[in-house]
Design an enzyme around this catalytic site. Structure first.
Site, PDB file in Angstrom:
ATOM      1  N   ASN A  41      25.649  21.881 -59.118  1.00 18.89           N
ATOM      2  CA  ASN A  41      24.775  21.302 -60.131  1.00 18.89           C
ATOM      3  C   ASN A  41      25.527  21.008 -61.416  1.00 18.89           C
ATOM      4  O   ASN A  41      26.565  21.594 -61.685  1.00 18.89           O
ATOM      5  CB  ASN A  41      23.654  22.291 -60.477  1.00 18.89           C
ATOM      6  CG  ASN A  41      22.487  22.150 -59.519  1.00 18.89           C
ATOM      7  OD1 ASN A  41      22.259  21.077 -58.962  1.00 18.89           O
ATOM      8  ND2 ASN A  41      21.759  23.237 -59.337  1.00 18.89           N
ATOM      9  N   LYS A  96      19.512  14.579 -60.878  1.00 18.78           N
ATOM     10  CA  LYS A  96      19.248  16.005 -60.703  1.00 18.78           C
ATOM     11  C   LYS A  96      19.522  16.775 -61.999  1.00 18.78           C
ATOM     12  O   LYS A  96      18.775  17.697 -62.358  1.00 18.78           O
ATOM     13  CB  LYS A  96      20.124  16.555 -59.568  1.00 18.78           C
ATOM     14  CG  LYS A  96      19.688  17.935 -59.133  1.00 18.78           C
ATOM     15  CD  LYS A  96      20.305  18.376 -57.827  1.00 18.78           C
ATOM     16  CE  LYS A  96      19.800  19.778 -57.504  1.00 18.78           C
ATOM     17  NZ  LYS A  96      20.564  20.392 -56.407  1.00 18.78           N
ATOM     18  N   SER A 151      16.884  28.328 -62.050  1.00 19.51           N
ATOM     19  CA  SER A 151      18.097  29.164 -61.988  1.00 19.51           C
ATOM     20  C   SER A 151      18.589  29.571 -63.380  1.00 19.51           C
ATOM     21  O   SER A 151      19.091  30.682 -63.554  1.00 19.51           O
ATOM     22  CB  SER A 151      19.197  28.422 -61.237  1.00 19.51           C
ATOM     23  OG  SER A 151      19.527  27.227 -61.918  1.00 19.51           O
TER      24      SER A 151
END
Lengths: 310, 310
Positions: A104, A186, A259
């Site tokens: 990510n 994302k 997260s």
């Protein structure tokens, strides 16, 4: 294929065990000594949807102990540890393996390019998920997919072979048409949900219930769009907003704490510099102001300080 | 002097009892029924530095029950309740009393001018403090001072008399040279300390210990300076920063949680719209972007929502 998983946390372990089960020769590489020792001594334990534990003997090493060469290095370190991991592995990159990042955050490709020839780098995004339950132990649910693309497609003819290797392990890989756009898409979602949920100590559904969530969302995404445009990266704020709103459903991700919220709660450094912080920095470099993302980055760093992180 | 204290909370009560003790005829006016009843039945209890309770019989009323006329109305309502209080008191303003506001936040003068002729309005700032301990009960420490100025000085010749009336009660009042600048100075300090301490759930000393407090401070004050300049209001960001840094000392205000933090903790609406929010709005009107203050306003409103406030 000889495959190294560099950064063998939750996701790295899930990928590693699937690739090994498909017949690849896999080495898990991680800096967490207890985790490496647990795998060396007891194998990797994977708890699946049905509550069953599956134990698989696997090779696990600290970066300093890795001497062999690999055909493929999959980087699954957190964005802020990627540079260090690549430095630690510099001795084994001389055979020019394929280096794949699915991590990510924005900016990982730039980090990798400081250590690896650009035409050996493949980047992608994945919706596979996994949780690290303890040393040598992950818990997995559901399935996922991977979308990936070489950074210099015209100089990289191994993509079909790479996709085939991943799909032998049922990882549902397919070629991306514009991987940078996918990474930004994302990252923008994470820059809204992760950042605000962490700041407010709330879950995704609670964020979605705020009367002003759209104002907060738009303040971030308007700047993403302006900076992406200046950087010639395709970005659609409206599409991202739709994707974000789709996460609020309590039957989907509404009850989930992102997260970054988990990192903050467990007193680990967050990835903020590779989300809102990256866009603020890039905006500065390109002369496109991104004050909302700059402030949010500072606010998360303040929270880290107050919790004694770093 | 016949004096009404409109908004008889912690500060209003402290001023009211001092003015009554000096021989003025004081009426406390408040919308909190329990508080009004407690004063009516048992008098006002003031706990002083030495831990002693001092009980003073005082006149206390709900706004609807006030029919007499006053020479001076001192407004001590919170900024967001000021408009409502002035509406409730509209029936008793026909004798054109002096209307004095010492309340925190910017924009109070504009609110008052919707109900009272401009040349009857006096504005100021004060460093007196007080805590509302319960219905009919305040706790006070230290001393303070008041700095005040008529909004239309050339049409208001009662300032010396007003200052004398306040000083008969040892309130240490003196004329201000630029009261709007003083209001902005205090509002800017509150827009940094109140807002960030509320957002981070920390005290003033903890905010001051953040490695990035200056970045956070400057993001707010740079916009205050730009908007103040466009509005022709004197504002010195560097001087405000010095004043803010002086609060960090644990022997001064370091251990203190600002009033906005207390409002949030007690599930009361905050004054954010009259601090950062006011500057964001004024900036918008004047074409001076203030995205940091706009975002901080939204973030505090989000926290209010998550705590079920309003």
């Amino acid at each position: 294929m000889k495959i190294a998983i560099a950064g063998a946390g939750a996701m790295g372990c899930r990928f590693g065990v699937k690739l090994q089960n498909a017949g690849h020769q896999v080495t898990l590489i991680d800096n967490w000594q207890d985790h490496v020792t647990a795998i060396q001594e007891h194998g990797l334990t994977v708890t699946t949807d049905d509550g069953q534990d599956h134990i698989t003997p696997m090779t696990a090493k600290r970066p300093a102990d890795v001497t062999e060469r690999f055909d493929l290095v999959i980087l699954f370190t957190k964005a802020m540890q990627m540079d260090q991991m690549l430095q630690q592995l510099s001795g084994i990159l001389d055979n020019q393996p394929i280096v794949l990042t699915l991590a990510n955050g924005i900016g990982n490709v730039e980090t990798i390019e400081r250590h690896v020839p650009k035409d050996r780098v493949v980047a992608g995004t994945t919706v596979w998920s996994s949780s690290l339950t303890g040393p040598g132990h992950i818990t997995v649910t559901g399935t996922g997919s991977i979308s990936l693309q070489a950074i210099v497609p015209e100089k990289f003819d191994e993509l079909p072979a790479l996709i085939a290797a991943l799909n032998a392990a049922h990882l549902n890989a397919s070629p991306a048409e514009n991987v940078l756009a996918a990474i930004w898409k994302k990252a923008a979602l994470n820059s809204v949900l992760n950042t605000y949920c962490t700041l407010f100590d709330c879950n995704i559904g609670e964020f979605g219930s705020l009367p002003n969530w759209r104002t907060l969302n738009d303040a971030v995404l308007t700047e993403f769009a302006a900076v992406a445009k200046a950087a010639h990266i395709q970005f659609d704020a409206a599409a991202d907003t739709t994707l974000i709103a789709a996460q609020f459903d309590p039957d989907k991700n509404g009850g989930h704490y992102p997260s970054m919220h988990q990192d903050m709660a467990k007193k680990r450094p967050t990835e903020i510099d590779f989300l809102n912080g990256y866009v603020a920095q890039l905006g500065k470099k390109l002369g496109v102001p991104a004050p909302t993302n700059a402030l949010l980055t500072q606010l998360i760093h303040s929270q880290e300080s107050l919790r004694g992180i770093k």
